[in-house]
Design an enzyme around this catalytic site. Sequence first.
Site, PDB file in Angstrom:
ATOM      1  CB  ALA A   1      -0.906   0.010   1.231  1.00 27.51           C
ATOM      2  CE  LYS A   2       1.718   5.752  -4.774  1.00 30.38           C
ATOM      3  NZ  LYS A   2       1.717   6.232  -6.188  1.00 30.38           N
ATOM      4  CB  ILE A   3       0.177   5.855   3.039  1.00 29.88           C
ATOM      5  CG1 ILE A   3      -0.059   4.379   3.380  1.00 29.88           C
ATOM      6  CG2 ILE A   3      -0.742   6.771   3.857  1.00 29.88           C
ATOM      7  CD1 ILE A   3      -1.425   3.837   3.014  1.00 29.88           C
TER       8      ILE A   3
END
Lengths: 191, 191
Positions: free
Chosen positions: A53-55
């Site tokens: 996941a890229k936040i």
Amino acid sequence: MKVDDEAVVEYFKRVADGLEIDIMIQDAPMSTTPLSVPLLARIAREIPQVNYAKIEMPQAADKLRALAAAAGPSLPGLFDGEEAITLIPDLEAGALGTMSSCMVPDQLGQIVRDFHAGERDKAIHAWEDLLPFIHFENRQCGLRATKVLMKEGNIIASDRTREPVGELNPHTRAQLVEMAKRKDPLILRWA
Amino acid sequence: MKVDDEAVVEYFKRVADGLEIDIMIQDAPMSTTPLSVPLLARIAREIPQVNYAKIEMPQAADKLRALAAAAGPSLPGLFDGEEAITLIPDLEAGALGTMSSCMVPDQLGQIVRDFHAGERDKAIHAWEDLLPFIHFENRQCGLRATKVLMKEGNIIASDRTREPVGELNPHTRAQLVEMAKRKDPLILRWA
């Protein structure tokens, strides 16, 4: 369009159905469907392919920390998603790496490797030194910065961007190139 | 709510009617009514009390530069509106000053004064040195940073913020205080 949690889970289940490669979820503030920490953790638990996941949200470090606690080993690949302008706080919060632009991946990669090798002070120092430059990219130029520097470095012939992104203001362009030259990035030396 | 240009002009005319003090317009990305450069310039020309604008939009420097050209002397007070995280690019683009938080106004004020006194290199150096700290405030803490440091500096007794802003994550708080101590700001020494 805004959809509820059940629809988001169903969407990722369908995307993952039969898929053999990993999935990275982009948690972007421009999305009209918010992805809460419990929802992201649930998706990671229920869909084995979702491993990254890229936040990109404000207060990304807090979200990364909460997500690491909620998802545990079912979501091993947490990434900073903002061109590394919050890299060190995000690494401290448990990020594995960063989704940067192609402007200075050589220098950012070294910072990430140094941090994970226990060289925290070295990584912080290098990142703080780079921050005015990547921050100028993020706040003043957007994706045009990489194109401009690839042209300056003779990697590409034109730095035109598609509509609706217009040309970079000449003052802003000149400042970007001036900053870049001080940092001696690979993008200006490679070709 | 989103209103058209005529309604925005009419609104500011009514606000200014009979008013003897100056007005500063806040150009904020969270607003659903966009304020274009021609609209802001028109408001400044038609309403004498509108002498200031603080620009918080992405690519603020470009907008400041365009606004300075479009509004000219009818809008003398252009300000950077993002807690000084884009201060130098904005000063280069024609900003007079910055609308910062109360965290390090002593240091930011000095940078602005140095810049306008022609000490550009000194201002750039000081700002680049401060950027990781004010950027951490802007991206990881928001308005809670000032409260936390005012409490740490014994200026206020409680750093609680009203809902919906919850308490700062303890890790984030500790990092903020650690960074602050390295910068030796007035907020920690004043009381």
